[in-house]
Design an enzyme around this catalytic site. Sequence first.
Site, PDB file in Angstrom:
ATOM      1  N   CYS A 101       0.630  -1.072   0.025  1.00 43.62           N
ATOM      2  CA  CYS A 101       0.460  -0.048   0.072  1.00 43.62           C
ATOM      3  C   CYS A 101       0.977   1.022  -0.122  1.00 43.62           C
ATOM      4  CB  CYS A 101      -0.959   0.149   1.897  1.00 43.62           C
ATOM      5  SG  CYS A 101      -2.409   1.591   1.391  1.00 43.62           S
ATOM      6  N   GLY A 227      -7.323  -5.201 -10.232  1.00 44.90           N
ATOM      7  CA  GLY A 227      -8.709  -4.430  -9.624  1.00 44.90           C
ATOM      8  C   GLY A 227      -9.576  -3.230 -10.184  1.00 44.90           C
TER       9      GLY A 227
END
Length: 333
Positions: A101, A227
């Site tokens: 992340c 995604g």
Amino acid sequence: MIVGGKDVGERPLILAPMEEVTNPPFRKFCKRYGADWLYSEFVSADALVRSIDKTVRKLTIEDTERPVTIQIYGRFIDSMVEAAKMVEEVKPDFIDINFGCPVKRVAGKGAGAGMLRDVPLMVEMARQIVQAVNIPVTAKTRLGWDCENIIIDDVAERLQDIGISALAIHGRTRSQMYKGEADWEPIARVKQNPRIKIPIIGNGDIDSPEKAKEAFERYGVDGVMIGRATIGKPWIFEQIKHYLETGEKLPEQSVQEQVNIIKEQILLSMAWLDEVRGLFHMRRHMACMFKGLPHFRDLRIQMLQAPDIQTLWEVFDKIVERYGAMDLEDLEG
Ligand SMILES: Cc1cc2nc3c(=O)[nH]c(=O)nc-3n(C[C@H](O)[C@H](O)[C@H](O)COP(=O)(O)O)c2cc1C
């Protein structure tokens, strides 16, 4: 493809973890349209060990979702190990560690992609989590912190050596955030490394059947993780799967079918959250729909600003009325 002794299918198409997106209702749709393996959104280890209600709810999984992963993130080994044990209790098929992340509130504090700046800590954290639980542990990361520090070759070997069962690699550095194009060459290099025996999952910019095919055939990955292209289009899994199996492209879902799917998603989202938040939550998905429809601007605004479900349903009726008979094959996007 076998991950830690579990079969996740041949050439699996995997739903990427996405915060505020891959919740149980959305995962259900991705599964319906052929996703082979689902990831939860990331779960904060610190919030989990403090039993914050909203966080504990993120551990909700159903048997129909399997194989399903719950992903955790955090910067402290102790809380990550404790969180992993809590996650194990809800019996997901896998636990994934987020080492990718890039957002400041996570990576800036040393968690997520921040771990790419302290590989010994990353490896030790992964080692202790692997030791602490009895289910396979996977990891997801990026190529490195920035383009001067592409360290994925070393990271992959070290994570494999301490017992990580599969590695998902997003072909960008932390510094790139989501900008530019994902670079699949380093992912292919990891896959070709004769030392690497664990499955390598490629991730980044897959938004068409052709790109998924290229990921498998040119870059040689074991699995493809998707995604953003699933948002507003969970049926992309079916389209890719069909293309991989037959070489033919499925016709695009008609406007009426797309409306039916999003309506069902909205109702489930409202049931999962509540009426107001459930509808608000789905705006991100709606914003990605009906791309390329000519002169759609007025209806797009009405759709995204609809204050309640009655108004929204009326907008959907107008969309079907205006575009229902249209052939979508020639549209972009
Ligand atoms: C809205 C959003 C939320 C995300 N949340 C997570 C997350 O919780 N955990 C994670 O590992 N990656 C997260 N990601 C990164 C995606 O899993 C994926 O690596 C990235 O979007 C690149 O793949 P794509 O090009 O197919 O979208 C997120 C991405 C987006 C767009």
